[in-house]
Design a protein around this motif. Sequence first.
Motif, PDB file in Angstrom:
ATOM      1  N   MET A 120      11.595  11.478  90.798  1.00 62.68           N
ATOM      2  CA  MET A 120      12.375  11.177  92.145  1.00 62.68           C
ATOM      3  C   MET A 120      13.750  11.627  92.373  1.00 62.68           C
ATOM      4  O   MET A 120      14.037  10.893  93.153  1.00 62.68           O
ATOM      5  CB  MET A 120      11.791   9.858  92.613  1.00 62.68           C
ATOM      6  CG  MET A 120      10.084   9.955  92.875  1.00 62.68           C
ATOM      7  SD  MET A 120       9.329  10.720  93.040  1.00 62.68           S
ATOM      8  CE  MET A 120       9.198  10.384  94.555  1.00 62.68           C
ATOM      9  N   THR A 121      14.433  12.253  91.487  1.00 61.27           N
ATOM     10  CA  THR A 121      15.718  13.145  91.804  1.00 61.27           C
ATOM     11  C   THR A 121      15.738  14.389  92.108  1.00 61.27           C
ATOM     12  O   THR A 121      14.756  14.883  91.337  1.00 61.27           O
ATOM     13  CB  THR A 121      16.725  12.846  90.447  1.00 61.27           C
ATOM     14  OG1 THR A 121      16.307  13.034  89.679  1.00 61.27           O
ATOM     15  CG2 THR A 121      16.772  10.576  90.114  1.00 61.27           C
ATOM     16  N   ALA A 122      16.404  14.736  92.239  1.00 65.11           N
ATOM     17  CA  ALA A 122      17.048  15.679  92.809  1.00 65.11           C
ATOM     18  C   ALA A 122      17.179  17.151  91.324  1.00 65.11           C
ATOM     19  O   ALA A 122      18.181  15.975  90.819  1.00 65.11           O
ATOM     20  CB  ALA A 122      18.579  16.003  94.124  1.00 65.11           C
ATOM     21  N   HIS A 123      16.923  17.883  91.409  1.00 67.58           N
ATOM     22  CA  HIS A 123      16.446  18.321  89.446  1.00 67.58           C
ATOM     23  C   HIS A 123      17.332  19.158  90.467  1.00 67.58           C
ATOM     24  O   HIS A 123      17.269  20.029  91.413  1.00 67.58           O
ATOM     25  CB  HIS A 123      15.362  19.082  89.260  1.00 67.58           C
ATOM     26  CG  HIS A 123      14.852  17.499  89.165  1.00 67.58           C
ATOM     27  ND1 HIS A 123      13.900  17.054  87.829  1.00 67.58           N
ATOM     28  CD2 HIS A 123      14.288  16.750  89.405  1.00 67.58           C
ATOM     29  CE1 HIS A 123      13.690  16.293  87.044  1.00 67.58           C
ATOM     30  NE2 HIS A 123      14.004  15.541  88.329  1.00 67.58           N
ATOM     31  N   ALA A 124      18.280  20.513  89.015  1.00 68.24           N
ATOM     32  CA  ALA A 124      19.122  21.672  89.831  1.00 68.24           C
ATOM     33  C   ALA A 124      18.835  22.270  89.260  1.00 68.24           C
ATOM     34  O   ALA A 124      18.755  22.326  87.801  1.00 68.24           O
ATOM     35  CB  ALA A 124      20.208  21.281  90.870  1.00 68.24           C
ATOM     36  N   SER A 125      18.667  24.009  89.472  1.00 70.20           N
ATOM     37  CA  SER A 125      18.875  25.266  88.526  1.00 70.20           C
ATOM     38  C   SER A 125      19.953  25.949  88.411  1.00 70.20           C
ATOM     39  O   SER A 125      19.950  26.080  89.859  1.00 70.20           O
ATOM     40  CB  SER A 125      17.806  26.150  88.404  1.00 70.20           C
ATOM     41  OG  SER A 125      17.770  26.542  87.554  1.00 70.20           O
ATOM     42  N   SER A 126      21.264  26.685  87.793  1.00 70.90           N
ATOM     43  CA  SER A 126      22.088  27.196  88.839  1.00 70.90           C
ATOM     44  C   SER A 126      21.832  28.096  87.556  1.00 70.90           C
ATOM     45  O   SER A 126      21.652  28.284  85.990  1.00 70.90           O
ATOM     46  CB  SER A 126      23.517  26.715  88.797  1.00 70.90           C
ATOM     47  OG  SER A 126      24.638  27.883  88.394  1.00 70.90           O
TER      48      SER A 126
END
Length: 135
Positions: free
Chosen positions: A120-126
Amino acid sequence: MSNQGSDSLAEACKTVRECEAERVAKVAGAERKRAPRLTRMRAAVAVALACASLVGCASSTDVVASGKAGSYTVAASATGGRMAWARAHELAMNEARDYCDRRGMQSSVNRETVSGVSAMTAHASSVSFECHPRF
Protein backbone atom coordinates in the motif's frame (compact mmCIF):
# COMPACT_ATOMS: atom_id res chain seq x y z
CA MET A 1 -78.55 -25.49 -32.95
CA SER A 2 -77.76 -24.83 -29.36
CA ASN A 3 -75.61 -27.97 -29.30
CA GLN A 4 -73.64 -26.73 -32.29
CA GLY A 5 -73.15 -23.31 -30.67
CA SER A 6 -71.87 -24.82 -27.45
CA ASP A 7 -69.48 -27.05 -29.40
CA SER A 8 -68.07 -23.98 -31.19
CA LEU A 9 -67.78 -22.19 -27.89
CA ALA A 10 -66.00 -25.15 -26.30
CA GLU A 11 -63.68 -25.36 -29.30
CA ALA A 12 -62.91 -21.63 -29.04
CA CYS A 13 -62.27 -21.91 -25.30
CA LYS A 14 -59.98 -24.87 -25.88
CA THR A 15 -58.03 -22.88 -28.51
CA VAL A 16 -57.76 -19.85 -26.22
CA ARG A 17 -56.52 -22.01 -23.33
CA GLU A 18 -53.92 -23.65 -25.59
CA CYS A 19 -52.76 -20.27 -26.85
CA GLU A 20 -52.60 -18.89 -23.34
CA ALA A 21 -50.69 -21.94 -22.12
CA GLU A 22 -48.29 -21.61 -25.03
CA ARG A 23 -47.77 -17.89 -24.30
CA VAL A 24 -47.12 -18.61 -20.60
CA ALA A 25 -44.61 -21.32 -21.56
CA LYS A 26 -42.77 -18.91 -23.88
CA VAL A 27 -42.56 -16.22 -21.20
CA ALA A 28 -41.35 -18.74 -18.62
CA GLY A 29 -38.74 -20.04 -21.07
CA ALA A 30 -37.51 -16.53 -21.76
CA GLU A 31 -37.26 -15.83 -18.04
CA ARG A 32 -35.29 -19.04 -17.53
CA LYS A 33 -32.88 -18.03 -20.30
CA ARG A 34 -32.56 -14.49 -19.01
CA ALA A 35 -31.91 -15.46 -15.37
CA PRO A 36 -28.61 -17.33 -15.99
CA ARG A 37 -27.46 -14.57 -18.34
CA LEU A 38 -28.22 -11.94 -15.71
CA THR A 39 -26.46 -14.00 -13.04
CA ARG A 40 -23.38 -14.39 -15.25
CA MET A 41 -23.39 -10.68 -16.01
CA ARG A 42 -23.58 -9.79 -12.33
CA ALA A 43 -20.73 -12.20 -11.59
CA ALA A 44 -18.60 -10.69 -14.37
CA VAL A 45 -19.16 -7.18 -13.02
CA ALA A 46 -18.26 -8.31 -9.51
CA VAL A 47 -15.04 -9.92 -10.76
CA ALA A 48 -14.13 -6.81 -12.77
CA LEU A 49 -14.66 -4.56 -9.75
CA ALA A 50 -12.61 -6.87 -7.54
CA CYS A 51 -9.75 -6.88 -10.04
CA ALA A 52 -9.90 -3.11 -10.45
CA SER A 53 -9.62 -2.62 -6.71
CA LEU A 54 -6.53 -4.84 -6.59
CA VAL A 55 -4.83 -3.27 -9.59
CA GLY A 56 -4.56 0.24 -8.24
CA CYS A 57 -2.99 3.03 -10.25
CA ALA A 58 0.08 3.05 -12.43
CA SER A 59 1.70 5.89 -14.36
CA SER A 60 4.91 6.63 -16.19
CA THR A 61 6.96 9.63 -17.15
CA ASP A 62 7.91 10.58 -20.68
CA VAL A 63 11.08 9.02 -22.07
CA VAL A 64 13.99 11.41 -21.47
CA ALA A 65 17.34 11.42 -23.26
CA SER A 66 20.18 10.93 -20.78
CA GLY A 67 23.72 12.34 -20.99
CA LYS A 68 25.06 9.57 -23.27
CA ALA A 69 24.05 9.68 -26.94
CA GLY A 70 21.37 7.11 -27.77
CA SER A 71 20.67 6.42 -24.08
CA TYR A 72 17.30 7.14 -22.48
CA THR A 73 15.53 6.92 -19.14
CA VAL A 74 11.89 6.32 -18.24
CA ALA A 75 10.29 6.01 -14.81
CA ALA A 76 7.03 4.42 -13.73
CA SER A 77 5.21 4.15 -10.43
CA ALA A 78 2.29 2.09 -9.16
CA THR A 79 0.25 1.80 -5.99
CA GLY A 80 -2.27 -0.65 -4.66
CA GLY A 81 -0.98 -3.83 -3.11
CA ARG A 82 2.15 -5.85 -2.58
CA MET A 83 2.68 -6.53 -6.29
CA ALA A 84 2.72 -2.85 -7.28
CA TRP A 85 6.46 -3.08 -8.00
CA ALA A 86 5.70 -5.62 -10.74
CA ARG A 87 3.24 -3.25 -12.42
CA ALA A 88 5.74 -0.37 -12.17
CA HIS A 89 8.49 -2.59 -13.66
CA GLU A 90 6.25 -3.82 -16.48
CA LEU A 91 5.05 -0.32 -17.33
CA ALA A 92 8.61 1.09 -17.46
CA MET A 93 9.82 -1.84 -19.60
CA ASN A 94 6.86 -1.46 -21.97
CA GLU A 95 7.46 2.27 -22.33
CA ALA A 96 11.13 1.63 -23.20
CA ARG A 97 10.21 -1.09 -25.70
CA ASP A 98 7.48 1.04 -27.31
CA TYR A 99 9.79 4.05 -27.59
CA CYS A 100 12.36 2.03 -29.54
CA ASP A 101 9.68 0.20 -31.57
CA ARG A 102 8.34 3.53 -32.84
CA ARG A 103 11.81 4.23 -34.21
CA GLY A 104 12.11 0.81 -35.85
CA MET A 105 14.65 -0.33 -33.29
CA GLN A 106 14.78 -2.64 -30.28
CA SER A 107 15.43 -1.71 -26.68
CA SER A 108 18.32 -2.85 -24.55
CA VAL A 109 18.06 -2.21 -20.80
CA ASN A 110 21.26 -1.00 -19.15
CA ARG A 111 20.05 -0.51 -15.60
CA GLU A 112 16.86 -0.61 -13.58
CA THR A 113 16.32 0.97 -10.19
CA VAL A 114 13.36 -0.18 -8.11
CA SER A 115 12.03 1.44 -4.94
CA GLY A 116 9.15 0.79 -2.56
CA VAL A 117 8.66 -2.57 -0.91
CA SER A 118 5.87 -2.05 1.62
CA ALA A 119 2.30 -2.91 0.81
CA MET A 120 0.00 0.00 0.00
CA THR A 121 2.88 2.41 -0.70
CA ALA A 122 4.06 3.80 -4.02
CA HIS A 123 6.44 1.48 -5.82
CA ALA A 124 8.66 2.82 -8.58
CA SER A 125 10.89 1.57 -11.35
CA SER A 126 13.39 3.66 -13.30
CA VAL A 127 14.86 2.09 -16.45
CA SER A 128 17.91 3.29 -18.35
CA PHE A 129 17.97 1.85 -21.87
CA GLU A 130 19.35 2.22 -25.37
CA CYS A 131 17.77 1.69 -28.75
CA HIS A 132 19.66 -0.55 -31.19
CA PRO A 133 18.96 -1.49 -34.80
CA ARG A 134 17.09 -4.72 -35.36
CA PHE A 135 19.11 -7.53 -36.85
